[in-house]
Write a protein that holds these residues in place. Structure first.
Motif, PDB file in Angstrom:
ATOM      1  N   ALA A   1       0.353   7.827   5.369  1.00 37.62           N
ATOM      2  CA  ALA A   1      -0.062   7.863   3.955  1.00 37.62           C
ATOM      3  C   ALA A   1      -1.564   7.979   3.819  1.00 37.62           C
ATOM      4  CB  ALA A   1       0.451   6.626   3.232  1.00 37.62           C
ATOM      5  N   SER A   2      -2.319   7.293   4.672  1.00 37.83           N
ATOM      6  CA  SER A   2      -3.765   7.296   4.542  1.00 37.83           C
ATOM      7  C   SER A   2      -4.370   8.633   4.945  1.00 37.83           C
ATOM      8  CB  SER A   2      -4.377   6.181   5.395  1.00 37.83           C
ATOM      9  OG  SER A   2      -4.068   6.368   6.764  1.00 37.83           O
TER      10      SER A   2
ATOM     11  N   ARG B   1       0.823  -1.215   0.000  1.00 37.72           N
ATOM     12  CA  ARG B   1       0.000   0.000   0.000  1.00 37.72           C
ATOM     13  C   ARG B   1       0.854   1.261   0.000  1.00 37.72           C
ATOM     14  NH1 ARG B   1      -2.942  -1.534   5.460  1.00 37.72           N
ATOM     15  NH2 ARG B   1      -0.708  -1.780   5.889  1.00 37.72           N
ATOM     16  N   THR B   2       1.996   1.205   0.673  1.00 34.59           N
ATOM     17  CA  THR B   2       2.825   2.399   0.846  1.00 34.59           C
ATOM     18  C   THR B   2       4.207   2.260   0.223  1.00 34.59           C
ATOM     19  OG1 THR B   2       3.719   1.588   2.947  1.00 34.59           O
ATOM     20  CG2 THR B   2       1.668   2.869   3.033  1.00 34.59           C
TER      21      THR B   2
ATOM     22  N   LYS C   1      -2.686  11.994   2.317  1.00 32.33           N
ATOM     23  CA  LYS C   1      -2.794  12.000   0.859  1.00 32.33           C
ATOM     24  C   LYS C   1      -3.655  13.143   0.339  1.00 32.33           C
ATOM     25  CE  LYS C   1      -6.505   8.556   1.080  1.00 32.33           C
ATOM     26  NZ  LYS C   1      -6.905   7.186   0.726  1.00 32.33           N
TER      27      LYS C   1
ATOM     28  N   TYR D   1       6.599   0.907   1.631  1.00 29.47           N
ATOM     29  CA  TYR D   1       7.571   0.878   2.723  1.00 29.47           C
ATOM     30  C   TYR D   1       8.121  -0.539   2.818  1.00 29.47           C
ATOM     31  CZ  TYR D   1       9.514   1.309   7.451  1.00 29.47           C
ATOM     32  OH  TYR D   1      10.355   1.322   8.535  1.00 29.47           O
TER      33      TYR D   1
ATOM     34  N   SER E   1       3.913   4.342   8.694  1.00 34.04           N
ATOM     35  CA  SER E   1       3.942   4.674   7.266  1.00 34.04           C
ATOM     36  C   SER E   1       2.543   4.622   6.676  1.00 34.04           C
ATOM     37  CB  SER E   1       4.871   3.710   6.531  1.00 34.04           C
ATOM     38  OG  SER E   1       4.828   3.942   5.130  1.00 34.04           O
ATOM     39  N   TYR E   2       1.782   3.588   7.035  1.00 32.30           N
ATOM     40  CA  TYR E   2       0.430   3.452   6.491  1.00 32.30           C
ATOM     41  C   TYR E   2      -0.493   4.545   7.029  1.00 32.30           C
ATOM     42  CZ  TYR E   2      -4.327   1.845   5.859  1.00 32.30           C
ATOM     43  OH  TYR E   2      -5.661   1.795   5.550  1.00 32.30           O
TER      44      TYR E   2
END
Length: 445
Positions: A437-438, A411-412, A441, A414, A433-434
């Motif tokens: 990013a979520s 998803r990322t 964005k 990473y 990281s997730y």
């Protein structure tokens, strides 16, 4: 009169403004709960307040960002650099808190609080009051931090006018400290969801592939146990169905601790393993899958679904185990089926049938609450579906042990090159990281 109107707005009182289009522009400032809130660019209305603090000469956080001040290393004693870094953090925090939606939601909640019949339903009234207080606390915390930044900028400008080197140095040191604190506040804003502070259940289920996948599911569950222990959470095994030869077919653990769900929700999905199978005498490479679901525990008084006994089918059976002297000879395990929805919950790890039933009911309640939240708010399906709803094509992360060694989040993007550390519970890099990013964005705060 201006101060009274502003105070009423912060308190959520109705001061006579009926719509956003009729909001007055207010100048000046006021003291509120120890926080001086300026009203130079402030729109006060009867149910909530949207404030943009500014310095004495009108500089705002957005103005600092627009001026594109250079951001240097923390070791450089450049006040503009520190201020720019703090302003960027405040902008990011507001984005993560969905600031515009937060203001609108506060407006709606304040209007609810002003209704004279609100407390005719104490449960609803309490819920509205708690949510209003929580959101108001978040807003005031950000505004106070924003105002502190601008006050230090004012102090530095004043110190330079007065040639007061000591005052200027004290303000620069304060900005450096704020810059460091801002990173902690960015992290706090990642976990600002309504259910994020809750404890949770983590469920792991083996995919197709027999013993190989069951062994992988056991490795995944062990990974989460080690992660939870490293964070200081308390772990309770709720249900575990062992595989015939090795591993587990499925298992559920309860993770007790602050923000357990906020962190663990990043792990929902299918996890894929590529390795040389220890169960293959020909030493061939195998791919295995395990599905992970995370369910928040809303706590007492927060349940959204009322369960009727007549809607339940309770099944009792012997708990599974490795056999031999450990074989269970009593039907103490409990499976509860909610007939209207088909949702099930199982527990077989407690000492008695009564305890197993209570634990299974708790899991069932959480699952039904999740379904109701999904129906009402159309929440992200990956955070609300049960294990059986997760498709095997939706893998979120690959763990490759052969022919090379790497763990990568799809998803990322990473990734780390040390799978052993990840399988030993070092998941925070993937989780942060997730979450970042979520939430980051969207370009609009």
């Amino acid at each position: 009169m201006v101060l009274a109107s502003g105070y009423d707005a912060l308190e959520g009182k109705n001061n006579g403004f009926s719509s956003i289009s009729s909001l007055p522009m207010v100048k000046g400032s006021l003291e509120y709960n120890g926080v001086r809130v300026p009203f130079s660019l402030c729109r006060c209305f009867g149910t909530a307040t949207a404030v943009e603090p500014s310095t004495s000469d009108g500089l705002t956080v957005q103005g600092i960002i627009a001026n594109d001040w250079t951001i240097l290393n923390e070791s450089e004693n450049d006040w503009k650099s520190h201020a720019a870094a703090i302003a960027q953090s405040i902008h990011l925090i507001k984005k993560r808190l969905q600031w515009k939606k937060l203001v609108v939601r506060l407006d709606m909640l304040s209007a609810e609080l002003n209704k004279p019949d609100l407390w005719n339903d104490p449960v609803h009234g309490g819920k509205v009051s708690r949510e209003h207080g929580s959101l108001m606390g978040k807003m005031k915390g950000v505004l106070a931090f924003e105002q502190e930044l601008l006050e230090h900028i004012d102090m530095i400008k004043l110190a330079r006018e007065e040639n007061d080197a000591e005052l200027e140095w004290e303000s620069v040191k304060a900005l450096l400290n704020m810059r460091r604190i801002s990173k902690e506040k960015e992290l706090e804003a990642l976990l600002a969801g309504e259910q994020d502070p809750c404890s949770c259940y983590i469920e792991v289920q083996a995919g197709a592939g027999g013993t190989e996948s069951m062994d992988w599911a056991a490795m995944v569950m062990q990974m989460y146990k080690m992660w939870a222990q490293q964070r200081g959470y308390r772990i309770t095994v709720v249900d575990e169905m062992p595989g015939e030869i090795a591993g587990i077919k499925r298992a559920t653990i309860k993770v007790d601790g602050e923000y357990a769900f906020g962190y663990a929700k990043a792990e929902v999905g299918v996890h894929r393993l590529v390795r040389i199978s220890p169960f293959d005498s020909n030493r061939r490479r195998h791919t295995s899958f395990a599905a992970v679901a995370v369910i928040p525990i809303l706590g007492d008084g927060s349940s959204r679904v009322r369960i009727n006994e007549s809607d339940l089918r309770i099944e009792r059976f012997r708990a599974g185990g490795p056999g031999g002297q450990h074989a269970n000879t009593t039907e103490s395990a409990v499976r509860i089926v909610h007939i209207p929805t088909g949702v099930t919950a199982t527990c077989q790890n407690e000492r008695s049938q009564h305890q197993n039933k209570a634990s299974a009911m708790a899991v069932l309640q959480c699952r039904l609450d999740q379904l109701e939240m999904a129906r009402q708010a159309q929440m992200n399906a990956q955070h609300t579906k049960s294990l059986t709803d997760i498709t095997w094509g939706s893998q979120i992360r690959s763990y490759v042990l052969h022919p090379y060694r790497m763990v990568k989040d799809l998803r990322t993007n990473y990734e780390v090159s040390d799978p052993d550390s990840v399988l030993e519970g070092d998941l925070d890099g993937f989780i942060m990281s997730y979450l970042s990013a979520s939430l980051d964005k969207d370009d609009n705060p």
